[in-house]
Design a protein around this motif. Structure first.
Motif, PDB file in Angstrom:
ATOM      1  N   SER A  75      35.258  30.809  40.767  1.00  0.00           N
ATOM      2  CA  SER A  75      35.177  31.631  39.563  1.00  0.00           C
ATOM      3  C   SER A  75      36.092  32.841  39.714  1.00  0.00           C
ATOM      4  O   SER A  75      36.246  33.378  40.807  1.00  0.00           O
ATOM      5  N   LEU A  76      36.673  33.244  38.610  1.00  0.00           N
ATOM      6  CA  LEU A  76      37.496  34.448  38.587  1.00  0.00           C
ATOM      7  C   LEU A  76      36.725  35.629  37.997  1.00  0.00           C
ATOM      8  O   LEU A  76      37.293  36.689  37.768  1.00  0.00           O
ATOM      9  N   ASP A  77      35.439  35.424  37.746  1.00  0.00           N
ATOM     10  CA  ASP A  77      34.613  36.434  37.100  1.00  0.00           C
ATOM     11  C   ASP A  77      34.013  37.387  38.136  1.00  0.00           C
ATOM     12  O   ASP A  77      32.809  37.414  38.355  1.00  0.00           O
ATOM     13  N   ASN A  78      34.887  38.134  38.801  1.00  0.00           N
ATOM     14  CA  ASN A  78      34.432  39.131  39.759  1.00  0.00           C
ATOM     15  C   ASN A  78      35.523  40.197  39.873  1.00  0.00           C
ATOM     16  O   ASN A  78      36.673  39.970  39.517  1.00  0.00           O
ATOM     17  N   TRP A  79      35.144  41.344  40.383  1.00  0.00           N
ATOM     18  CA  TRP A  79      36.033  42.496  40.453  1.00  0.00           C
ATOM     19  C   TRP A  79      37.295  42.196  41.257  1.00  0.00           C
ATOM     20  O   TRP A  79      38.400  42.533  40.836  1.00  0.00           O
ATOM     21  N   ALA A  80      37.157  41.561  42.400  1.00  0.00           N
ATOM     22  CA  ALA A  80      38.307  41.307  43.268  1.00  0.00           C
ATOM     23  C   ALA A  80      39.305  40.357  42.603  1.00  0.00           C
ATOM     24  O   ALA A  80      40.514  40.619  42.585  1.00  0.00           O
ATOM     25  N   SER A  81      38.813  39.267  42.046  1.00  0.00           N
ATOM     26  CA  SER A  81      39.704  38.296  41.405  1.00  0.00           C
ATOM     27  C   SER A  81      40.402  38.897  40.192  1.00  0.00           C
ATOM     28  O   SER A  81      41.600  38.704  39.993  1.00  0.00           O
TER      29      SER A  81
END
Length: 167
Positions: A75-81
């Motif tokens: 998933s790209l649904d995070n702060w780092a990504s």
């Protein structure tokens, strides 16, 4: 300053697959070890003498290996990504971005310079406490930069009618 980011991308040979892998939060968060490890490698000249160059070389190898080490994230649904995705937009679509995003990116890049300069001096002096302070001063703007890249990414998605995980 944007040109410096582009040069860094070329030196690191960051292709699309490498960027995808680098968007893994493990890659992003583990890269935060680079500056402390580099400082430790240089400081290790006290114990290792000329062999400290090997420690420095290993840290530089870590810089190159890190974005390739982890798989693409589920998933790209995070702060780092989202920070990595924002950085890609900064590099690829700089001409389409509002000036405030480019100014902040440049300013935060420059804001690391005093901490880096202090780190070099502290390493020369072998002042461990000052080295720690300098690393913190140099890394703070980088973390702020990642946060700004989240903002840039959110603005870009909103402007292009995309959900935050679409790009």
């Amino acid at each position: 300053m944007i040109k410096l980011f582009e040069l860094s991308e070329r030196v690191m040979k960051m292709d699309a697959a490498t960027w995808q892998r680098h968007a893994n939060p493990w890659s992003v968060y583990s890269r935060m070890t680079i500056l402390p490890l580099l400082a430790l490698a240089v400081f290790s000249r006290v114990w290792l003498g000329a062999w400290a160059w090997l420690a420095v070389a290993l840290v530089l190898l870590w810089v190159w290996v890190n974005p390739r080490l982890f798989s693409a994230p589920q998933s790209l649904d995070n702060w780092a990504s989202r920070g990595v995705l924002g950085e890609q937009i900064l590099l690829r679509r700089s001409d389409e971005l509002p000036r405030h995003h480019k100014r902040w990116a440049m300013g935060l890049g420059l804001a690391s310079v005093p901490g880096l300069a202090l780190m070099v001096w502290a390493l020369w002096q072998l002042d461990a406490l000052l080295i720690v302070a300098a690393v913190i001063l140099a890394m703070g703007p980088k973390l702020w930069f990642l946060d700004r890249m989240n903002w840039l990414y959110a603005d870009w998605c909103h402007a292009h009618g995309k959900d935050l995980g679409d790009v």
